[in-house]
Write a protein that holds these residues in place. Structure first.
Motif, PDB file in Angstrom:
ATOM      1  N   LEU A   1       0.411   2.636 -21.377  1.00 13.88           N
ATOM      2  CA  LEU A   1       1.114   2.432 -20.104  1.00 13.88           C
ATOM      3  C   LEU A   1       2.348   1.555 -20.286  1.00 13.88           C
ATOM      4  O   LEU A   1       3.385   1.771 -19.637  1.00 13.88           O
ATOM      5  N   ASN A   2       2.247   0.570 -21.169  1.00 15.66           N
ATOM      6  CA  ASN A   2       3.398  -0.287 -21.451  1.00 15.66           C
ATOM      7  C   ASN A   2       4.558   0.522 -22.019  1.00 15.66           C
ATOM      8  O   ASN A   2       5.727   0.326 -21.635  1.00 15.66           O
ATOM      9  N   ALA A   3       4.250   1.442 -22.936  1.00 13.20           N
ATOM     10  CA  ALA A   3       5.297   2.279 -23.529  1.00 13.20           C
ATOM     11  C   ALA A   3       5.946   3.175 -22.481  1.00 13.20           C
ATOM     12  O   ALA A   3       7.176   3.347 -22.463  1.00 13.20           O
TER      13      ALA A   3
ATOM     14  N   SER B   1      -2.898   6.601 -11.210  1.00 10.39           N
ATOM     15  CA  SER B   1      -2.121   7.753 -10.746  1.00 10.39           C
ATOM     16  C   SER B   1      -0.766   7.317 -10.209  1.00 10.39           C
ATOM     17  O   SER B   1       0.265   7.959 -10.468  1.00 10.39           O
ATOM     18  N   ALA B   2      -0.752   6.208  -9.465  1.00 13.12           N
ATOM     19  CA  ALA B   2       0.502   5.702  -8.910  1.00 13.12           C
ATOM     20  C   ALA B   2       1.445   5.239 -10.021  1.00 13.12           C
ATOM     21  O   ALA B   2       2.665   5.483  -9.965  1.00 13.12           O
ATOM     22  N   LEU B   3       0.903   4.575 -11.022  1.00 17.91           N
ATOM     23  CA  LEU B   3       1.735   4.105 -12.128  1.00 17.91           C
ATOM     24  C   LEU B   3       2.322   5.267 -12.925  1.00 17.91           C
ATOM     25  O   LEU B   3       3.493   5.245 -13.320  1.00 17.91           O
ATOM     26  N   LEU B   4       1.528   6.298 -13.157  1.00 16.71           N
ATOM     27  CA  LEU B   4       2.020   7.448 -13.907  1.00 16.71           C
ATOM     28  C   LEU B   4       3.154   8.138 -13.155  1.00 16.71           C
ATOM     29  O   LEU B   4       4.122   8.611 -13.770  1.00 16.71           O
ATOM     30  N   ALA B   5       3.050   8.169 -11.832  1.00 21.54           N
ATOM     31  CA  ALA B   5       4.134   8.738 -11.028  1.00 21.54           C
ATOM     32  C   ALA B   5       5.376   7.854 -11.105  1.00 21.54           C
ATOM     33  O   ALA B   5       6.503   8.348 -11.259  1.00 21.54           O
ATOM     34  N   LEU B   6       5.181   6.533 -11.004  1.00 21.57           N
ATOM     35  CA  LEU B   6       6.299   5.598 -11.083  1.00 21.57           C
ATOM     36  C   LEU B   6       7.010   5.690 -12.427  1.00 21.57           C
ATOM     37  O   LEU B   6       8.247   5.608 -12.486  1.00 21.57           O
ATOM     38  N   TYR B   7       6.254   5.900 -13.486  1.00 18.59           N
ATOM     39  CA  TYR B   7       6.826   5.932 -14.830  1.00 18.59           C
ATOM     40  C   TYR B   7       7.341   7.308 -15.230  1.00 18.59           C
ATOM     41  O   TYR B   7       7.860   7.485 -16.336  1.00 18.59           O
ATOM     42  N   GLY B   8       7.173   8.288 -14.358  1.00 13.87           N
ATOM     43  CA  GLY B   8       7.661   9.629 -14.650  1.00 13.87           C
ATOM     44  C   GLY B   8       6.935  10.297 -15.794  1.00 13.87           C
ATOM     45  O   GLY B   8       7.545  11.000 -16.618  1.00 13.87           O
ATOM     46  N   ALA B   9       5.632  10.101 -15.863  1.00 15.68           N
ATOM     47  CA  ALA B   9       4.843  10.682 -16.950  1.00 15.68           C
ATOM     48  C   ALA B   9       4.833  12.198 -16.875  1.00 15.68           C
ATOM     49  O   ALA B   9       4.775  12.776 -15.783  1.00 15.68           O
ATOM     50  N   THR B  10       4.898  12.842 -18.034  1.00 15.84           N
ATOM     51  CA  THR B  10       4.789  14.289 -18.082  1.00 15.84           C
ATOM     52  C   THR B  10       3.333  14.685 -17.847  1.00 15.84           C
ATOM     53  O   THR B  10       2.432  13.839 -17.845  1.00 15.84           O
ATOM     54  N   GLU B  11       3.107  15.972 -17.678  1.00 18.79           N
ATOM     55  CA  GLU B  11       1.738  16.431 -17.469  1.00 18.79           C
ATOM     56  C   GLU B  11       0.871  16.114 -18.680  1.00 18.79           C
ATOM     57  O   GLU B  11      -0.286  15.702 -18.545  1.00 18.79           O
TER      58      GLU B  11
ATOM     59  N   ARG C   1       9.897   2.939 -21.309  1.00 17.82           N
ATOM     60  CA  ARG C   1      10.735   4.126 -21.435  1.00 17.82           C
ATOM     61  C   ARG C   1      11.400   4.467 -20.117  1.00 17.82           C
ATOM     62  O   ARG C   1      12.562   4.893 -20.066  1.00 17.82           O
ATOM     63  N   ALA C   2      10.650   4.248 -19.023  1.00 21.45           N
ATOM     64  CA  ALA C   2      11.178   4.549 -17.694  1.00 21.45           C
ATOM     65  C   ALA C   2      12.120   3.464 -17.172  1.00 21.45           C
ATOM     66  O   ALA C   2      12.741   3.637 -16.123  1.00 21.45           O
ATOM     67  N   GLY C   3      12.222   2.354 -17.916  1.00 18.49           N
ATOM     68  CA  GLY C   3      13.102   1.277 -17.479  1.00 18.49           C
ATOM     69  C   GLY C   3      12.569   0.510 -16.289  1.00 18.49           C
ATOM     70  O   GLY C   3      13.343  -0.129 -15.551  1.00 18.49           O
ATOM     71  N   LYS C   4      11.264   0.517 -16.100  1.00 10.21           N
ATOM     72  CA  LYS C   4      10.661  -0.179 -14.965  1.00 10.21           C
ATOM     73  C   LYS C   4      10.288  -1.612 -15.375  1.00 10.21           C
ATOM     74  O   LYS C   4       9.932  -1.877 -16.516  1.00 10.21           O
ATOM     75  N   THR C   5      10.365  -2.515 -14.417  1.00 16.36           N
ATOM     76  CA  THR C   5      10.121  -3.923 -14.674  1.00 16.36           C
ATOM     77  C   THR C   5       8.863  -4.399 -13.955  1.00 16.36           C
ATOM     78  O   THR C   5       8.239  -3.648 -13.193  1.00 16.36           O
TER      79      THR C   5
END
Length: 284
Positions: A16-18, A57-67, A22-26
């Motif tokens: 999750l940190n990676a 699920s919310a974090l994966l959406a925030l980070y723009g995770a692929t499927e 990558r998404a530039g989130k702080t």
């Protein structure tokens, strides 16, 4: 109960940190989404706690995770739920040793260097009891000797399915812990278990002189069945410390290889020395 860092939770946290970086989130973005503190994020990414399923699920959406990344994160989350190998007689361990024992229970290979004592996985009950008695000032007085013995026995049950490579300083073999009878039994046991295919024992002789780990206590590297790098545990009186920086772990692994190939006696020579010392105690 205090949050405990575990291997599987750490894997999820690192993943999750990676994604976050990558998404530039702080940390501020995390707080805005979850209303939780920066400390909570740090504990999650370092493997002390896991997010809830909804938060994941919310974090994966925030980070723009692929499927594909989402599936991997969900698998890691499910795996982390099964983490924290249950310890029998957990109270017998210090907090640091408790974490180590959980990690050891997941390991497939243990490589250890001991300067002062016989490694715990190879100790006889009487030898272990004598060690505990000598170190009683560092022990929890509320924990009985029977609990400590049972905890050690539970750890040793994994030996048949574990690859163990132990490097032991000759000084540990000469130190008559618990008296001649106890030490003779310990040396005989060490000689016998060293015959097993999955166990390798090498002794660092007095004649080897100075070497890299002699100024410290025990150091143990654990290897796991997955691709995660090994981790090193440094033990000292009353506690211990994990080393998981990849560069530092690699230094230890290289040093271990140098010890077994250039400094320590061969397994056959080591067995001969151990047998000789056991016989000397018998004749004394």
């Amino acid at each position: 109960m205090a949050a405990v860092q575990t291997r599987r939770k750490r894997k999820l946290g690192q993943f999750l940190n990676a994604l976050r970086k990558r998404a530039g989130k702080t940390e501020a973005d995390y707080h805005a989404l979850t209303r939780k503190t920066q400390s909570t994020l740090s504990r999650m990414e370092n493997g002390y706690i896991s997010p809830s399923w909804t938060e994941l699920s919310a974090l994966l959406a925030l980070y723009g995770a692929t499927e594909a990344e989402r599936r991997e994160a969900e698998a890691l989350w499910e795996d982390a739920k099964q983490d924290g190998t249950r310890l029998v007689y957990a109270a017998a361990y210090t907090p640091e040793a408790r974490t180590y024992a959980r990690q050891e229970a997941d390991a497939t290979e243990v490589r250890t260097i001991e300067m002062i004592v016989i490694p715990g996985l190879l100790q006889t009950p009487a030898y272990a009891a004598a060690i505990r008695l000598a170190g009683r000032r560092f022990m929890d007085s509320a924990v009985s000797a029977d609990q400590v013995a049972a905890a050690l026995a539970n750890r040793q049950r994994r030996l048949p399915g574990l690859r163990l490579h132990a490097v032991i300083d000759e000084a540990a073999l000469h130190r008559v812990v618990g008296g001649p009878a106890v030490m003779r039994e310990q040396l005989s046991h060490l000689h016998d278990v060293g015959r097993q295919d999955n166990i390798t024992i090498q002794v660092v002789p007095f004649g080897a002189g100075a070497h890299g780990t002699m100024s410290g206590g025990g150091a143990t590297a654990l290897r796991f069945e997955d691709s995660e790098p090994s981790a090193v545990y440094l033990e000292y009186a009353g506690g211990g410390k994990w080393v998981d920086n990849r560069a530092d772990v690699q230094k230890y692994l290289l040093h271990f290889e140098e010890m077994v190939s250039e400094v320590a006696l061969s397994p056959k020579e080591s067995a001969s020395l151990i047998r000789k010392l056991a016989t000397a105690l018998k004749d004394s």
